[in-house]
Design an enzyme around this catalytic site. Sequence first.
Site: not given
Length: 578
Positions: A50, A58, A127, A229, A283, A349-350
């Site tokens: 950040d 960011d 993505d 995705d 995915e 991330h899952d």
Amino acid sequence: MKNILFLFILSLVFTGCAEKNEQDDTAIPNDSAWWKQGVVYQIYPRSFKDTDGDGVGDLKGIIEKLDYIKSLGVTMVWINPIYSSPNADNGYDISDYRSIMEEFGTMEDFDVLLDGLHQRDIKFVMDVVVNHSSNQHEWFKESRSSRDNPYRDYYHWWPAEKGKPPYRYSLFDAAGDAWKYDSITNAYYLHYFSKEQPDLKWENPKVRQEVYELMKFWAEKGVDGFRLDAFQFAAKDTTYPEFPDDLEENFIQYYAMQPGLHDFLKEMNQEVFSKYEVMSVAEGAGRNFKEAHELVDADRNELNMAYAFEGVDIAKPEGYSLIHFKEVFSRWDKEFAEKGWLAVFLANHDQARLVSRFGNDDPRYRAAAAKMLNTFILTMRGTPYCYYGDELGMTNIGFDSISQYRDIAALNGYEKTKASGGDLDAYLTNLKFASRDNGRTPMQWNNTPHAGFTTGDPWLPVNNNYKTVNVVVQEHDANSVLNYFKKAVKLRKDNPLLVYGAYTLLLPEHEKIYAYTREWEGKKMLVLLNFSSEMVPLPVPVNEELEEVLLNNYEQVIYEEGVFSLQPYQALVYSLQP
Ligand code: NOJ
């Protein structure tokens, strides 16, 4: 262990060994490709760096860390969605596919980021979330406004005068119901994920054209690849038939790879992929090998690769069987040995953190286990996907209370369990091990407050171990997980054998050791991985002579008269004499 003195120490620190492997010039296969030879680094932008103190990562933060990313040796970066989004599902609910999320920055920042990656010879994978949009997308706002709106048919609607629609299971809904009633037009809309993520109607050619146009918009900007995705769910039977009672447990069987999907992918390939130098990855890899091949085999002209979940799904709070793990990865390798291509990964991330799920995050073993698991990912066939923070061996944060979670899946799952009278303690125990928030805590850069991730309040707390597990500390420690990771990436890139070479599983019934060889163009490597916290005696499992230690996550190799003593979570990679 007093007899350790008598053991013949074969090799000391591995430092420097990997550097000896210069790029192998032997012919690479005809179907070689940069995306096969690459190493992917996945960044969860919310949690990376950040720069404006709002507690959310960011694009400027990623720009600031480009040299760090380059120093890892990775060749591709996949960033989770950065488009405008109300963030019901942290960017997986897109409200404008042609703009950047305000919290993340501006389109100018994006251009600088892309340029910065390219200047460093790193490709960028975007993505693409088009099974669904946000309910705040203009298309959906129009679609729900009246039944005869031109955008009505961009989504799946069921008029309420026909009664309740046939049950559909939702992965994220607090009631598990994928149909949401909307009073404006007295109709239900379909959402396989949360109610803020209405499913786009791919059967409508206008929707498809919109998507191809937006993909071209990014391809024109110069992105190098697309990650699709949840796309295996995109095709639907728009007569909405009743599904059997086991829908919830087996939703993949009913939702994935429905008729029409391959036509959409072929069309997308023709309209977008074939016109640009881009790679594509899905995915999900279908419901079986046949379907996985149909997605990725080159002669199908659909996608370049897919990632399958069978391997990553093995880890459970109560542990897992290494024999099973080996069987799964070996089966997938065999199936794609001649044709098709897959991603290799153990985290994203899952998922929760790789070392906590598949290794051991006890401080005594954390570093060795993280190095060992990274060795696995980087020495298997397929394109390796490495998730931010795993290069440091970041661990699960392990929340105790539901109030600490931010993930919509965790929160709505809790509501659903409560509403159905389920066991909330069991739910929380599982979440503590498996929640997606475990894998989303801020990147640990240094030992200043909040690990140097932000000067504000981080959107998700930083793991308490940041004072010892962070980039600065590890950059200065020759034996750190980070420095080991860089060597393993270099070994991978210097040796096409590790990309294309045949994989042979050894000792399939061994409960603690994963051993295999990779072989290509007359060269051979042996990989030995101790998946346990014990010292394990292991007779050399090949006939060839051991040549050179290429990677070792310990300072020593303990070896006497043809028998290794593999230390807890030890990883060894040897070249073998031809
Ligand atoms: C899969 C993504 O990886 C996940 O993070 C997201 O929540 C769902 N698709 C819905 O987009």
